[in-house]
Design an enzyme around this catalytic site. Sequence first.
Site, PDB file in Angstrom:
ATOM      1  N   SER A  28      19.847  53.610 -11.608  1.00 42.25           N
ATOM      2  CA  SER A  28      19.353  52.610 -12.555  1.00 42.25           C
ATOM      3  C   SER A  28      19.072  51.317 -11.794  1.00 42.25           C
ATOM      4  O   SER A  28      18.906  51.341 -10.569  1.00 42.25           O
ATOM      5  CB  SER A  28      20.381  52.408 -13.675  1.00 42.25           C
ATOM      6  OG  SER A  28      19.818  51.655 -14.726  1.00 42.25           O
ATOM      7  N   ASN A  29      18.974  50.198 -12.495  1.00 40.27           N
ATOM      8  CA  ASN A  29      18.730  48.909 -11.840  1.00 40.27           C
ATOM      9  C   ASN A  29      19.406  47.803 -12.655  1.00 40.27           C
ATOM     10  O   ASN A  29      20.017  48.070 -13.686  1.00 40.27           O
ATOM     11  CB  ASN A  29      17.225  48.662 -11.683  1.00 40.27           C
ATOM     12  CG  ASN A  29      16.507  48.655 -13.013  1.00 40.27           C
ATOM     13  OD1 ASN A  29      16.756  47.793 -13.852  1.00 40.27           O
ATOM     14  ND2 ASN A  29      15.645  49.629 -13.243  1.00 40.27           N
TER      15      ASN A  29
END
Length: 219
Positions: A28-29
Site C-alpha cells: 500500500s502507500n
Amino acid sequence: MTSPLAGRRIVMTAGPTLEAIDPVRFISNRSSGKQGYALASACAELGAEVVLVSGPTALNDPAGVETVRIESARDMLAAVETALPADVFIAVAAVADWRPAEAHDRKIKGNKGEMGSLALVENPDILKTISQRKDERPGLVIGFAAETHEVEDHARQKLARKGCDWIVANDVSGDVMGGDENAIAIVSSDDVWRSQRASKPEIAGLIAQRIAQAVVETC
Ligand code: C5P
C-alpha cells in the site's frame, strides 16, 4: 447557502489502495485520504450528489456523501464503473501501480524461505480508463498529480497521457502527503489556475467552486 452543484452527480476516488500478498500482508502507500475526503465534503456542500469510492483510511465517512469502501485497485475501478453515469469524475486516490501477481490464500511462512521474490503485475489505471470511455464518459474528468519538481510541465504531460480534462497538480516536495496544507495548480489544455497555500478543506472548497463554474459550461 447557494447550491450551484444541485442536481449534479460526482463520482470520485480517494485514499490508498491495498493489494493483498496473503491474508495478513499487503502492498500500500501513505495516502491519508484527507484531500479527497475534503473535496467530497466541499462538493456535497455545494449541493452535489457525491459517491466517494475510498481505499482504507482512518477517516470517518464524510457527511452527506455516499461512501463505498474498497481495498484493491481492481475493486476501486469496479465500484467507480457501478457508480456511473455521472457529470464529473475526480480521481484523487493514490492507486498502487502494482499488485502481487498472485494473492496467496494462506499466510506465507516467513521462516521457510518461501518469500524469495514477489512477482508484480500492473494495476488498471482508473483515471485513464474513465477518461477514455466511449459511453458514459463524464463531461468533466479530473485527475491529480503529486510532483516534486517541474510541477506544471508534468501536469500537462499527464493531461495528455490520461486523456482527462483537468489535472490538479500539487508540489509534494514538502509535507503534503499526510499533512494538513496544500497549494495547487489546476492545469487544463488552455489554462492554468494557481491557488495560495491553504488548508486542505480550503483548497477543496476552491476546487469545488471551479468545478461548479465548469459544469455549467461543459456538462
Ligand atoms: O500516473 P499517476 O499515478 O502519477 O497519476 C495520478 C492520477 O491518476 C491521480 O488522479 C490518480 O488518482 C490517478 N490514477 C488512477 N489509477 C491508477 C494510477 C493513477 O486513477 N492506477
